[in-house]
Design a protein around this motif. Structure first.
Motif, PDB file in Angstrom:
ATOM      1  N   CYS A 108       0.831  -1.212   0.000  1.00 46.99           N
ATOM      2  CA  CYS A 108       0.000   0.000   0.000  1.00 46.99           C
ATOM      3  C   CYS A 108       0.862   1.258   0.000  1.00 46.99           C
ATOM      4  CB  CYS A 108      -0.931  -0.001   1.207  1.00 46.99           C
ATOM      5  SG  CYS A 108      -2.267  -1.207   1.127  1.00 46.99           S
TER       6      CYS A 108
ATOM      7  N   CYS B 189       1.033   4.137  -2.754  1.00 48.17           N
ATOM      8  CA  CYS B 189       0.868   5.508  -2.266  1.00 48.17           C
ATOM      9  C   CYS B 189       1.952   6.420  -2.842  1.00 48.17           C
ATOM     10  CB  CYS B 189       0.909   5.521  -0.741  1.00 48.17           C
ATOM     11  SG  CYS B 189       1.207   7.137  -0.009  1.00 48.17           S
TER      12      CYS B 189
ATOM     13  N   TYR C 148       1.466   9.482  -5.511  1.00 43.81           N
ATOM     14  CA  TYR C 148       1.795  10.807  -4.972  1.00 43.81           C
ATOM     15  C   TYR C 148       2.848  11.493  -5.835  1.00 43.81           C
ATOM     16  CZ  TYR C 148       2.986  14.451  -1.589  1.00 43.81           C
ATOM     17  OH  TYR C 148       3.227  15.656  -0.977  1.00 43.81           O
TER      18      TYR C 148
ATOM     19  N   SER D 218      -0.632  10.494   5.730  1.00 49.28           N
ATOM     20  CA  SER D 218      -1.706  10.571   4.737  1.00 49.28           C
ATOM     21  C   SER D 218      -2.423  11.922   4.779  1.00 49.28           C
ATOM     22  CB  SER D 218      -2.715   9.447   4.967  1.00 49.28           C
ATOM     23  OG  SER D 218      -3.275   9.522   6.267  1.00 49.28           O
TER      24      SER D 218
ATOM     25  N   GLY E 150      -2.982   8.560  -3.818  1.00 51.73           N
ATOM     26  CA  GLY E 150      -1.854   8.249  -2.942  1.00 51.73           C
ATOM     27  C   GLY E 150      -2.229   8.360  -1.484  1.00 51.73           C
TER      28      GLY E 150
ATOM     29  N   SER F 136      -2.322   5.311   1.441  1.00 51.12           N
ATOM     30  CA  SER F 136      -1.632   5.411   2.734  1.00 51.12           C
ATOM     31  C   SER F 136      -2.602   5.231   3.887  1.00 51.12           C
ATOM     32  CB  SER F 136      -0.913   6.767   2.843  1.00 51.12           C
ATOM     33  OG  SER F 136      -1.849   7.839   2.875  1.00 51.12           O
TER      34      SER F 136
END
Length: 479
Positions: A258, A262, A266, A325, A425, A429
């Motif tokens: 994950c 992310c 991002y 996040s 993203g 997260s």
């Protein structure tokens, strides 16, 4: 019954004594964390990020210098800057290999060497193809080696103040952009393209000095022992499996997967935004001078944003994953709203302020978030792979931006696409919260490292006090 109770009390007392001895041993074994030479290592990490940060954001100046010098097409010349930026993230696993095989000290020192060789060779390159190789690949490898190692070395030297230390170190990126960006621009205007690259080589040569300051801490030495111990246990499959085992260990972790996704989305979104931001501001009727001012403003605010994130994270009042996040989510929402407020200069200022404050904040907590899912001995591999996925996103992002605009789209649409990627993203997260409990049994926290096989440190492993004093004396003599 009385005899049984007394025996139980004795057993409990013995267990308590054993626990106290264990904790005391752990405290003594890693007594160099958070104090002493750890602060010198933090200074070296800040200095490394200071110089690499300038190199990252000076890619536009590098691009224009190569255009003026070789007068080749924009598309061909842009490969130098694109590779230079992409290798910094894509080369994360290479830095991990050097850290695992040798040390963070070796990785940062090699970073400075590659920077110097790459920039000096570019200064004397006769064709753009050679410059693409020297500046894009060789100097890009230098950025990859130094960026990952400078972050990992802070984690090996701090425990209680780790997030604060990472905030201080990573604020060097914003400081480098703010302080050195005008300097390198003046160097290019005054000395020309060749002199510009020679000055860049001289500046980045200081990374070699910073690297030599990063002597391995006891924790770093202990993790090296752990990795060698794991490799010895799998000696029957040693040829290939032992070398890829750390990557398999991390890649099969759901929480880390994950985090990889992310970082991919991002970086895809943020690199897309940064590519089009100056042009987008100009297309809205504002001057290039105002656009450059806003970019510089984001640089100095990035310094304060990363530092403040480190301070907040160190207070332990907010969960690291929430900070990680949450800052991404703020950047994503701000980017989504930005095109609708871009007709006003105040809209550009507000967005630039938010982008500067929160864009780099997630990198401050990346080590703490990674340690939720992997052992301390695998943290270099975890961070290196995250940067690798981010590098893939960094390459795809500008390409997607070009496709959107060339297909008849607008810069507003490009910004919205970037915002959606950033929000994806942030979502990945956030999903890691549900993976943490499933992976809790594999996490080796710092206090658990007392169970590792103990190695008697050799004279080459631990920096003795006379060597530290000699090193400092040599520095003062050089000055």
């Amino acid at each position: 019954m009385t005899m049984v109770n007394k025996d139980q009390e004795k057993d409990v007392l013995k267990e308590q004594d054993s626990t106290e001895e264990c904790l005391t041993s752990c405290h003594d074994e890693f007594s160099d964390l958070d104090n002493g030479w750890a602060w010198a290592v933090l200074f070296a990490s800040f200095g490394t990020f200071f110089l690499i940060g300038n190199s990252m954001y000076a890619v536009g100046i590098i691009h224009s210098s190569l255009l003026d010098r070789y007068e080749e097409s924009v598309s061909l010349t842009s490969w130098a800057g694109a590779l230079h930026t992409a290798f910094m993230s894509l080369g994360g696993p290479l830095s991990t290999v050097v850290i695992d095989r040798f040390s963070c000290r070796t990785a940062i020192t090699l970073s400075g060497v590659f920077f110097v060789v790459g920039y000096l060779a570019t200064a004397f390159a006769q064709t753009i193809e050679v410059a693409i190789f020297t500046c894009g690949i060789i100097a890009g490898i230098g950025a990859a080696l130094g960026y990952t190692a400078a972050m990992v070395v802070v984690g090996f030297n701090f425990r209680r103040k780790r997030n604060l230390a990472l905030g201080i170190a990573l604020s060097g990126v914003g400081a480098g952009l703010f302080v050195l960006a005008p300097v390198v621009q003046l160097a290019r205007d005054y000395y020309g393209p060749a002199g510009f690259f020679i000055i860049l080589a001289a500046l980045t040569a200081n990374i070699i000095t910073f690297g030599q300051m990063c002597f391995p801490s006891k924790l770093e030495l202990q993790t090296q022992v752990r990795r060698k111990f794991d490799s010895t246990k799998s000696s029957s499959n040693r040829n290939i499996f032992a070398s890829v085992k750390p990557y398999l260990h991390v890649l099969t972790n759901k929480g880390m997967v994950c985090l990889f996704l992310c970082m991919f989305f991002y970086c895809l979104g943020t690199y897309l935004v940064y590519l089009h931001l100056p042009t987008f501001i100009v297309t809205k009727g504002f001057s290039a001078v105002k656009a450059s001012f806003l970019i510089s403003l984001s640089g100095i605010l990035s310094l304060f944003g990363r530092l403040l994130t480190g301070i907040v994270a160190n207070l332990n009042r907010i969960n690291d994953t929430v900070l990680y996040s949450g800052t991404m989510f703020i950047v994503g929402i701000a980017t989504f709203i930005y095109p609708f407020t871009a007709d006003y200069f105040a809209g550009h200022v507000i967005y630039t302020v938010l982008l500067g404050l929160f864009f780099g904040s997630c990198y401050v907590t990346i080590t703490a978030v990674s340690l939720e899912f992997v052992e301390i001995s695998y943290v270099a591999t975890a961070i290196g792979l995250q940067f690798c996925f981010g590098g893939i996103g960094a390459v795809i992002g500008p390409v997607c931006a070009g496709i959107v605009v060339d297909a008849g789209g607008t810069y507003e649409l490009s910004m919205i696409v970037g915002a959606v990627c950033i929000l994806l993203g942030a979502a990945f997260s956030g999903i890691t919260v549900f993976c943490r409990e499933a992976n809790s049994e594999v996490v080796l926290h710092l206090n658990d490292t007392i169970e590792l096989p103990v190695k008697q440190a050799s004279a080459n492993d631990v920096l003795q006090q006379p060597e530290k004093e000699s090193f400092l004396q040599n520095l003062s003599v050089d000055k």
